[in-house]
Motif scaffolding. Structure first.
Motif, mmCIF file in Angstrom:
data_model
loop_
_atom_site.group_PDB
_atom_site.id
_atom_site.type_symbol
_atom_site.label_atom_id
_atom_site.label_comp_id
_atom_site.label_asym_id
_atom_site.label_seq_id
_atom_site.Cartn_x
_atom_site.Cartn_y
_atom_site.Cartn_z
ATOM 1 N N TYR A 140 1.258 11.961 -0.579
ATOM 2 C CA TYR A 140 2.109 12.035 0.607
ATOM 3 C C TYR A 140 1.329 11.920 1.917
ATOM 4 C CZ TYR A 140 5.662 13.301 -2.773
ATOM 5 O OH TYR A 140 6.520 13.280 -3.842
ATOM 6 N N GLU A 141 0.060 12.285 1.878
ATOM 7 C CA GLU A 141 -0.759 12.090 3.086
ATOM 8 C C GLU A 141 -0.903 10.608 3.389
ATOM 9 O OE1 GLU A 141 -1.803 13.928 5.384
ATOM 10 O OE2 GLU A 141 -1.576 15.957 4.586
ATOM 11 N N LYS A 142 -1.109 9.805 2.334
ATOM 12 C CA LYS A 142 -1.223 8.353 2.522
ATOM 13 C C LYS A 142 0.133 7.740 2.882
ATOM 14 C CE LYS A 142 -5.435 6.774 1.998
ATOM 15 N NZ LYS A 142 -6.078 5.928 3.027
ATOM 16 N N VAL A 143 1.199 8.262 2.273
ATOM 17 C CA VAL A 143 2.545 7.798 2.621
ATOM 18 C C VAL A 143 2.772 8.009 4.116
ATOM 19 C CG1 VAL A 143 5.018 8.268 2.351
ATOM 20 C CG2 VAL A 143 3.551 8.148 0.332
ATOM 21 N N ALA A 150 0.843 -1.204 0.000
ATOM 22 C CA ALA A 150 0.000 0.000 0.000
ATOM 23 C C ALA A 150 0.872 1.246 0.000
ATOM 24 C CB ALA A 150 -0.926 -0.008 1.214
ATOM 25 N N LEU A 151 1.957 1.198 0.778
ATOM 26 C CA LEU A 151 2.898 2.321 0.853
ATOM 27 C C LEU A 151 3.563 2.568 -0.509
ATOM 28 C CD1 LEU A 151 4.584 4.426 2.342
ATOM 29 C CD2 LEU A 151 6.066 2.574 3.159
ATOM 30 N N ILE A 152 3.964 1.502 -1.189
ATOM 31 C CA ILE A 152 4.583 1.625 -2.510
ATOM 32 C C ILE A 152 3.614 2.297 -3.494
ATOM 33 C CG2 ILE A 152 5.393 0.305 -4.515
ATOM 34 C CD1 ILE A 152 6.506 -1.753 -2.448
ATOM 35 N N CYS A 153 2.348 1.880 -3.434
ATOM 36 C CA CYS A 153 1.335 2.482 -4.317
ATOM 37 C C CYS A 153 1.154 3.962 -4.013
ATOM 38 C CB CYS A 153 0.000 1.766 -4.157
ATOM 39 S SG CYS A 153 -0.020 0.075 -4.791
ATOM 40 N N ALA A 154 1.140 4.306 -2.726
ATOM 41 C CA ALA A 154 0.987 5.711 -2.326
ATOM 42 C C ALA A 154 2.158 6.544 -2.842
ATOM 43 C CB ALA A 154 0.887 5.813 -0.809
ATOM 44 N N GLN A 155 3.361 5.960 -2.801
ATOM 45 C CA GLN A 155 4.535 6.662 -3.318
ATOM 46 C C GLN A 155 4.435 6.879 -4.826
ATOM 47 O OE1 GLN A 155 7.352 3.838 -1.733
ATOM 48 N NE2 GLN A 155 8.046 5.264 -0.163
ATOM 49 N N LYS A 156 3.968 5.852 -5.538
ATOM 50 C CA LYS A 156 3.819 5.974 -6.992
ATOM 51 C C LYS A 156 2.783 7.033 -7.351
ATOM 52 C CE LYS A 156 5.384 1.386 -8.455
ATOM 53 N NZ LYS A 156 6.399 1.868 -9.426
ATOM 54 N N LYS A 174 6.897 14.162 5.201
ATOM 55 C CA LYS A 174 6.618 15.398 5.939
ATOM 56 C C LYS A 174 7.326 16.589 5.285
ATOM 57 C CE LYS A 174 5.439 13.370 10.411
ATOM 58 N NZ LYS A 174 5.764 13.241 11.844
ATOM 59 N N MET A 175 8.495 16.364 4.761
ATOM 60 C CA MET A 175 9.184 17.435 4.030
ATOM 61 C C MET A 175 8.380 17.821 2.789
ATOM 62 S SD MET A 175 11.897 18.557 5.544
ATOM 63 C CE MET A 175 12.801 19.362 4.224
ATOM 64 N N ALA A 176 7.872 16.817 2.085
ATOM 65 C CA ALA A 176 7.063 17.076 0.884
ATOM 66 C C ALA A 176 5.792 17.842 1.232
ATOM 67 C CB ALA A 176 6.712 15.770 0.182
ATOM 68 N N LEU A 177 5.310 17.634 2.476
ATOM 69 C CA LEU A 177 4.091 18.303 2.936
ATOM 70 C C LEU A 177 4.413 19.616 3.664
ATOM 71 C CD1 LEU A 177 2.186 15.120 4.181
ATOM 72 C CD2 LEU A 177 1.542 16.556 2.229
ATOM 73 N N LYS A 178 5.661 20.079 3.493
ATOM 74 C CA LYS A 178 6.096 21.367 4.062
ATOM 75 C C LYS A 178 6.027 21.382 5.587
ATOM 76 C CE LYS A 178 5.675 23.402 -0.184
ATOM 77 N NZ LYS A 178 6.711 22.837 -1.033
ATOM 78 N N ASP A 179 6.503 20.275 6.182
ATOM 79 C CA ASP A 179 6.549 20.172 7.644
ATOM 80 C C ASP A 179 7.964 19.776 8.067
ATOM 81 O OD1 ASP A 179 6.058 19.851 10.345
ATOM 82 O OD2 ASP A 179 4.975 17.945 10.110
ATOM 83 N N PRO A 180 8.941 20.708 7.908
ATOM 84 C CA PRO A 180 10.330 20.353 8.236
ATOM 85 C C PRO A 180 10.531 20.023 9.720
ATOM 86 C CG PRO A 180 10.113 22.714 7.783
ATOM 87 C CD PRO A 180 8.822 22.083 7.388
#
Length: 242
Positions: A196-199, A186-192, A224-230
């Motif tokens: 990023y919320e699902k990741v 499921a994680l691999i699919c979310a990455q594809k 979290k970085m992709a979601l602007k949460d450093p």
């Protein structure tokens, strides 16, 4: 004249109730006919009757109606799956490969409708009269989940595959085990999908359920970085080191 009108209305009420109950029984008989003969017209008749019954005030709150609806819609899904398998080129001779391609192509609308009906049937079946029927159907549907996940993944339908891999993981938990490979898939699919919320959700689930590896912490930090949460990303890395 008013008395006659009132009498007619009063007499017509039981007839309507009987008519709708009859629709439920007709749906069941038609479904049995279909399962014996594979005559699709019987299946469509079952669908027509159960659709009417599940939207009528006299029958829409009865567990039996929703058990039958779940069965009808599941057979609609399985019939659609058979039709998709017939479309697979004859050059694909491996039976499992043909079936995987069919799962990848088939619409899951009827499958999802069957699941919703089964969920409602469980809620309405207070005296557990249909527990055995629902359990059997539930197991049949569970057998499709992983096939749908793999089929949709192979077809490049990662969002659908993600949902079915997640469903397979949750179902395995309900049966007393954690199939971590399904959560990873499921994680691999979310990455594809770059979802990023699902990741984030899947990595956090792995952490919360004590099945995480170093990869999960690193991947969660990246999400979290992709979601602007450093700040959250740094906290995750610190937690991973611990």
């Amino acid at each position: 004249m008013k008395k006659v009108s009132k009498l007619f209305i009063a007499l017509s009420i039981p007839a309507v109730a009987f008519s709708q109950s009859a629709k439920v029984q007709t749906a069941w008989r038609s479904l049995q006919d279909y399962e014996t003969s594979k005559d699709v017209s019987s299946l469509m008749k079952a669908k027509e009757c159960i659709d009417l019954a599940s939207n009528n005030d006299d029958t829409k709150d009865k567990a039996k109606t929703w058990v039958y609806r779940a069965k009808v819609y599941y057979d609609l899904f399985k019939n659609a799956l058979e039709q998709e398998e017939k479309k697979v080129p004859a050059t694909v001779t491996n039976k499992n490969e043909r079936l995987t391609k069919a799962y990848g192509a088939v619409s899951t609308a009827d499958y999802e409708e069957s699941g919703k009906a089964l969920e409602k049937a469980v809620a309405l079946d207070k005296d557990k009269a249909y527990q055995a029927d629902m359990g059997m159907l539930g197991m049949q549907m569970f057998n499709d989940v992983n096939n749908l996940a793999i089929g949709k993944y192979n077809a490049g339908k990662y969002k659908e595959a993600m949902e079915y891999f997640e469903g397979s993981y949750e179902a395995s938990k309900m049966m007393g085990k954690k199939d971590t490979s399904q959560l990873t898939n499921a994680l691999i699919c979310a990455q594809k999908e770059k979802d990023y919320e699902k990741v984030k959700t899947y990595n956090q689930k792995a952490i919360d359920e004590k099945i995480a590896t170093a990869y999960n912490y690193g991947n969660l930090s990246d999400a979290k970085m992709a979601l602007k949460d450093p700040a959250g990303a740094i906290q995750t890395l610190q937690a991973g080191r611990l």
